[in-house]
Design an enzyme around this catalytic site. Sequence first.
Site, PDB file in Angstrom:
ATOM      1  N   ASP A  67       0.823  -1.210   0.000  1.00 21.74           N
ATOM      2  CA  ASP A  67       0.000   0.000   0.000  1.00 21.74           C
ATOM      3  C   ASP A  67       0.859   1.263   0.000  1.00 21.74           C
ATOM      4  O   ASP A  67       2.077   1.209   0.166  1.00 21.74           O
ATOM      5  CB  ASP A  67      -0.971  -0.006   1.197  1.00 21.74           C
ATOM      6  N   ASN A 136      -7.820  -2.721  13.937  1.00 23.79           N
ATOM      7  CA  ASN A 136      -9.214  -2.966  13.526  1.00 23.79           C
ATOM      8  C   ASN A 136      -9.340  -4.175  12.594  1.00 23.79           C
ATOM      9  O   ASN A 136     -10.382  -4.379  11.985  1.00 23.79           O
ATOM     10  CB  ASN A 136      -9.787  -1.722  12.839  1.00 23.79           C
ATOM     11  N   HIS A 138      -7.513  -4.700   9.845  1.00 23.08           N
ATOM     12  CA  HIS A 138      -7.200  -4.481   8.428  1.00 23.08           C
ATOM     13  C   HIS A 138      -5.921  -5.205   8.028  1.00 23.08           C
ATOM     14  O   HIS A 138      -5.043  -5.458   8.855  1.00 23.08           O
ATOM     15  CB  HIS A 138      -7.171  -2.994   8.051  1.00 23.08           C
ATOM     16  N   GLU A 143      -9.750  -1.942   4.842  1.00 23.06           N
ATOM     17  CA  GLU A 143     -10.405  -1.590   6.097  1.00 23.06           C
ATOM     18  C   GLU A 143     -11.686  -2.410   6.284  1.00 23.06           C
ATOM     19  O   GLU A 143     -12.256  -2.919   5.313  1.00 23.06           O
ATOM     20  CB  GLU A 143     -10.756  -0.097   6.067  1.00 23.06           C
TER      21      GLU A 143
HETATM   22  P1  PGA Z   1       1.882  -1.534  12.515  1.00 25.27           P
HETATM   23  O1  PGA Z   1       0.756  -1.507  11.418  1.00 25.27           O
HETATM   24  O2  PGA Z   1       2.844  -2.597  12.071  1.00 25.27           O
HETATM   25  O3  PGA Z   1       2.502  -0.184  12.469  1.00 25.27           O
HETATM   26  O4  PGA Z   1       1.233  -1.872  13.810  1.00 25.27           O
HETATM   27  C1  PGA Z   1       0.188  -2.698  10.980  1.00 25.27           C
HETATM   28  C2  PGA Z   1      -0.949  -2.404  10.062  1.00 25.27           C
HETATM   29  O5  PGA Z   1      -1.639  -1.392  10.275  1.00 25.27           O
HETATM   30  O6  PGA Z   1      -1.186  -3.187   9.129  1.00 25.27           O
END
Ligand code: PGA
Length: 241
Positions: A67, A136, A138, A143
């Site tokens: 992404d 959450n 994702h 999302e």
């Molecule tokens: P993080 O993000 O590794 O910074 O916790 C993970 C994500 O949001 O996929």
Amino acid sequence: MRIIRTRDYNHMSEHAAAVIAAQLTLQPNSTLGLATGSTPLGAYVRLVEMCAAGKISFAQVQSYNLDEYRGLTHDDPQSYHHFMWENLFSRVDIDVTRTHVPDGSNEDAASTCANYDAAIEAAGGIDLQLLGIGNNGHIGFNEPGDEFVVGTHCVDLTESTIKANSRLFESIDEVPRQAYTLGIGAIMHARRILVIASGTAKADAVHAMCYGPVTPACPASVLQLHPDCIVIADAAALSAC
Ligand code: PGA
């Protein structure tokens, strides 16, 4: 889904790096799906060390990142292009022309997304997809929603994601509101998936991913349908399981 329980962040990172290193040893010309965020940083540090020690090589690898924030240029310090350059690509022997991150500076969402999917398909798909998981549920920036979106697409980030990611920005107002993300299709078509998670903030999401219903309300839950998905999580991230 195979779940590997590790003690803490460092232990998780060691295990994750070992899986990626084994992938490169067995298939030096692997197509890797790569992730940004705090979770993979420890694994990337270990991969850099292994590469410097001559134990692994990225020379034949090509990569596709999950992404990118929409509206950020490649050289923006907050862009995922920049993150990958700083934390991995500039530190290993990868051919940078064979690394790919969605082009956040291209405002034309339809062509940006279609071109990214076409490039991954032309590359023969992803051999090993590395994933973090959001608080959450994702994966990438897929999302929670009403349906699984199959193709690469432009998303409106949820308040929960904007808040979680604001720790990396001067203020919450600076967090981009949209991103381009690989869809569930390219992720699920990867031949092998490695999910990494650390910390209690991920505990509910990890539980929903592994044991909850398969539902777009928790995008990571779709990974229950993947035939070769490894979850490497520390005790805190598994504390709700
Ligand atoms: P993080 O993000 O590794 O910074 O916790 C993970 C994500 O949001 O996929």
